[in-house]
Design a protein around this motif. Sequence first.
Motif, PDB file in Angstrom:
ATOM      1  N   VAL A 251      38.220  47.995  26.417  1.00 40.85           N
ATOM      2  CA  VAL A 251      37.313  47.614  25.326  1.00 40.85           C
ATOM      3  C   VAL A 251      36.490  46.387  25.718  1.00 40.85           C
ATOM      4  CG1 VAL A 251      37.252  46.662  22.982  1.00 40.85           C
ATOM      5  CG2 VAL A 251      38.690  48.646  23.497  1.00 40.85           C
ATOM      6  N   VAL A 252      37.139  45.388  26.319  1.00 40.08           N
ATOM      7  CA  VAL A 252      36.446  44.156  26.705  1.00 40.08           C
ATOM      8  C   VAL A 252      35.326  44.459  27.680  1.00 40.08           C
ATOM      9  CG1 VAL A 252      36.712  41.978  27.936  1.00 40.08           C
ATOM     10  CG2 VAL A 252      38.425  42.667  26.281  1.00 40.08           C
ATOM     11  N   HIS A 253      35.614  45.264  28.687  1.00 45.07           N
ATOM     12  CA  HIS A 253      34.624  45.498  29.742  1.00 45.07           C
ATOM     13  C   HIS A 253      33.527  46.459  29.300  1.00 45.07           C
ATOM     14  CE1 HIS A 253      37.095  43.108  32.307  1.00 45.07           C
ATOM     15  NE2 HIS A 253      38.128  43.922  32.171  1.00 45.07           N
ATOM     16  N   LEU A 254      33.855  47.403  28.430  1.00 42.67           N
ATOM     17  CA  LEU A 254      32.801  48.266  27.884  1.00 42.67           C
ATOM     18  C   LEU A 254      31.823  47.453  27.055  1.00 42.67           C
ATOM     19  CD1 LEU A 254      34.916  51.368  26.821  1.00 42.67           C
ATOM     20  CD2 LEU A 254      33.240  51.284  28.680  1.00 42.67           C
ATOM     21  N   TYR A 255      32.331  46.568  26.214  1.00 42.56           N
ATOM     22  CA  TYR A 255      31.439  45.712  25.423  1.00 42.56           C
ATOM     23  C   TYR A 255      30.656  44.766  26.325  1.00 42.56           C
ATOM     24  CZ  TYR A 255      29.700  42.478  21.911  1.00 42.56           C
ATOM     25  OH  TYR A 255      28.875  41.699  21.126  1.00 42.56           O
ATOM     26  N   GLU A 256      31.271  44.317  27.381  1.00 46.25           N
ATOM     27  CA  GLU A 256      30.598  43.430  28.322  1.00 46.25           C
ATOM     28  C   GLU A 256      29.328  44.076  28.870  1.00 46.25           C
ATOM     29  OE1 GLU A 256      31.872  40.956  32.380  1.00 46.25           O
ATOM     30  OE2 GLU A 256      33.218  42.425  31.471  1.00 46.25           O
ATOM     31  N   GLU A 257      29.342  45.389  28.999  1.00 47.35           N
ATOM     32  CA  GLU A 257      28.181  46.102  29.553  1.00 47.35           C
ATOM     33  C   GLU A 257      27.134  46.416  28.501  1.00 47.35           C
ATOM     34  OE1 GLU A 257      29.248  49.438  31.964  1.00 47.35           O
ATOM     35  OE2 GLU A 257      29.943  48.104  33.563  1.00 47.35           O
ATOM     36  N   THR A 258      27.526  46.667  27.265  1.00 50.11           N
ATOM     37  CA  THR A 258      26.551  47.068  26.249  1.00 50.11           C
ATOM     38  C   THR A 258      26.123  45.927  25.333  1.00 50.11           C
ATOM     39  OG1 THR A 258      28.257  47.677  24.638  1.00 50.11           O
ATOM     40  CG2 THR A 258      27.571  49.371  26.225  1.00 50.11           C
TER      41      THR A 258
ATOM     42  N   ASP B 257      37.423  39.051  29.208  1.00 53.17           N
ATOM     43  CA  ASP B 257      36.781  39.552  30.412  1.00 53.17           C
ATOM     44  C   ASP B 257      37.015  38.578  31.566  1.00 53.17           C
ATOM     45  OD1 ASP B 257      35.116  37.452  29.726  1.00 53.17           O
ATOM     46  OD2 ASP B 257      33.266  38.544  30.130  1.00 53.17           O
ATOM     47  N   GLU B 258      36.400  38.832  32.727  1.00 49.09           N
ATOM     48  CA  GLU B 258      36.662  38.037  33.914  1.00 49.09           C
ATOM     49  C   GLU B 258      36.279  36.570  33.749  1.00 49.09           C
ATOM     50  OE1 GLU B 258      35.222  42.171  35.319  1.00 49.09           O
ATOM     51  OE2 GLU B 258      34.889  40.788  33.649  1.00 49.09           O
ATOM     52  N   THR B 259      35.243  36.301  32.961  1.00 46.62           N
ATOM     53  CA  THR B 259      34.759  34.927  32.822  1.00 46.62           C
ATOM     54  C   THR B 259      35.315  34.237  31.581  1.00 46.62           C
ATOM     55  OG1 THR B 259      32.809  35.581  31.534  1.00 46.62           O
ATOM     56  CG2 THR B 259      32.605  35.617  33.946  1.00 46.62           C
ATOM     57  N   GLY B 260      36.048  34.967  30.760  1.00 48.06           N
ATOM     58  CA  GLY B 260      36.555  34.394  29.522  1.00 48.06           C
ATOM     59  C   GLY B 260      35.519  34.313  28.427  1.00 48.06           C
ATOM     60  N   THR B 261      34.377  34.966  28.618  1.00 51.89           N
ATOM     61  CA  THR B 261      33.287  34.913  27.643  1.00 51.89           C
ATOM     62  C   THR B 261      33.507  35.894  26.496  1.00 51.89           C
ATOM     63  OG1 THR B 261      31.714  34.272  29.354  1.00 51.89           O
ATOM     64  CG2 THR B 261      30.795  35.186  27.326  1.00 51.89           C
ATOM     65  N   ILE B 262      33.993  37.089  26.821  1.00 57.97           N
ATOM     66  CA  ILE B 262      34.225  38.122  25.818  1.00 57.97           C
ATOM     67  C   ILE B 262      35.710  38.134  25.475  1.00 57.97           C
ATOM     68  CG2 ILE B 262      33.945  40.542  25.206  1.00 57.97           C
ATOM     69  CD1 ILE B 262      31.333  39.109  25.867  1.00 57.97           C
ATOM     70  N   VAL B 263      36.025  38.077  24.194  1.00 65.38           N
ATOM     71  CA  VAL B 263      37.407  38.128  23.739  1.00 65.38           C
ATOM     72  C   VAL B 263      37.557  39.300  22.769  1.00 65.38           C
ATOM     73  CG1 VAL B 263      36.951  36.517  21.842  1.00 65.38           C
ATOM     74  CG2 VAL B 263      39.290  36.826  22.651  1.00 65.38           C
ATOM     75  N   ALA B 264      38.715  39.950  22.805  1.00 64.86           N
ATOM     76  CA  ALA B 264      38.916  41.120  21.950  1.00 64.86           C
ATOM     77  C   ALA B 264      40.352  41.191  21.451  1.00 64.86           C
ATOM     78  CB  ALA B 264      38.577  42.399  22.716  1.00 64.86           C
ATOM     79  N   ALA B 265      40.502  41.838  20.306  1.00 63.97           N
ATOM     80  CA  ALA B 265      41.804  42.209  19.751  1.00 63.97           C
ATOM     81  C   ALA B 265      41.734  43.691  19.413  1.00 63.97           C
ATOM     82  CB  ALA B 265      42.112  41.392  18.498  1.00 63.97           C
TER      83      ALA B 265
END
Length: 634
Positions: free
Chosen positions: A106-113, A68-76
Amino acid sequence: MCGFAGWLRWDGAPLPVEERRALLHRMGAQLARRGPDDEGIYDDGVLSFVFRRLAVNDPAGGRQPLYDETGTIVAAVNGEIYNHAALRAGLAGRHAFAGRSDCEVVVHLYEETRDAAFLERLRGMYALLVWDREHRRGLIARDRLGIKPLYYARLRDGLLFASELTALLAHPDCPREVEHADLDHGYIGGEKYTAVNYDRVPTFVRGVSMLGGGETLSLGATGAGAPRRYWSLLPAIARSRETAPRAPETYVREYADLLDESIRLHLEADAPVGVFLSGGLDSSLVAAAAARTARPHCFSVCEATTIATGDMARAAGLTRTLGLPFHPVRYDRATFADELDFSLASLEELVWTMDAPRFAPELFFKFELHRYAKTVQPGLKVILVGQGADEFAGGYSTSFSSPRRAWRDYVADSLEPRVRAAAAAGERAHAPFHCEMLARLTALQSHNLWNEDRVAAAFGVETRVPYLDHRLVEFLAAIPPVLHPELFWNKRIVRDAARRWLPPDLTGAPKVLFWQADDTSSVHAIMAACARRVYPAFRESYLGRDSATTGRFDALHRRVARGGPATRGPVQRLLADMTFMIFERMCGTLHALEVPVPPAEPSRLRPDADWSPEGTALMSGRDAARARSTGGRR
């Protein structure tokens, strides 16, 4: 087609970083064919994983892992999110995207929920991992139908996960005892393997599990949860009982609209797209619908059985009408056993590829068809197939190999036993065909989708299955049972919908299972020739000279060597036993071996430009006479 593998460790004593990196590269090496274009690594000491990429969408900007934008959420994410454009539009203004990749949503959807709720918004095929590195929690998940695989194994101090079993086995702590209860015992000339398990998806290794389609598993710094289902077909089935039936033509029209949209979405790619065209209804519809906006290369198996059933004639006629590039590929005994130089190494490669002790005509033929497609079209990265059209639309109600007179015969022969078994297990009563739908969900993951995924992955190709868009499957499940005999007998709903794209000779073509005909001796001759070629080297490498096991194998081989129709059973048994021993050795030794996965060899198969329905050189017996008398049609 991509893949990822790694582990979550919560014992507070991670391996040194150099060892972690080396191990990730070993696991990633097993995914090299699946993801030949790039490798990326994430490693924070608790979560460590490697991602291998096949660049289908946004080749330049879609590298993974994703952040994500801050590097907090990572996804594969392994797979495709087909509604990514609509999701991206809904996220615009609140999130900044790094590229055009469909998977980045996927990253940004998880970032919200910050939980699994975002999965309900995805439309696609995927196995994915999301991790909140700040709070040290996340999840792994698999698409609703289980199109993309995801293995995991629980350890005392952590969790292993991988897109393929071989990548999991490359970790020294992975369980590796073969699970005999999962084994398939050869192949047969019918609709399914001899040991199809409709209750669960096998992994063939005790202590290794497969995350089910529509399931998610939570991850944390101190442990992993139990699999939780986020999608089920049961709500759609419930709607079928609560909704008043409409005119059958309405369902046909709506199904056609949904299928049209699904095929359009499945064509999206920044890489060449092809179609595996059997000549049957399902793949023909896909090719015809795709041809409106694309010019996919079409590949067909030209074998005695596919000529005899008329499939080759239909495939050739359709591509000629549509102006599509057509590649009929010759399959016969001499080509497969001799010109392919089929050897012990060939059989070992297939077992390795399949993540299972399996060797059967269907997967062998498709494996070599993928090799041929990549040889003649090296840039090809996506193949559309007709898989999944039958399971939820009545495709097995009557067929060339299992003809029935009416829907009631299908229910009595095939469905009522399943209904009684469900009742005996205390499950809620469903209409007979709804029981079939629920059983096929597991069967697809155990066999059809398993085979499609593995053979495509071996050649860096992504198989797409537009008939298994979950909206289509839910639509079929929600049709009231009173209409099942009309819409699902002989797959009428698909046949009537196909009239939008196909002529009557294709919409009326009978259901023919791959390589099935009145006479399948040509296919079994291929398998027998392969068994005979492999056995001497197998005996030398895998068997002791004086053991009872060697004597049993030798006896089987002598029966196979005699030739003739009576050898069909011994051929099946010999191939099944050899693949089992290869698989068992692979499980036991992979972690201790340096096994780089070499690039796939080019195909030695030949295009068959000279075939004709009357060309009986590939045929024998009843099929040849039938083809001559009918011009390849029935």
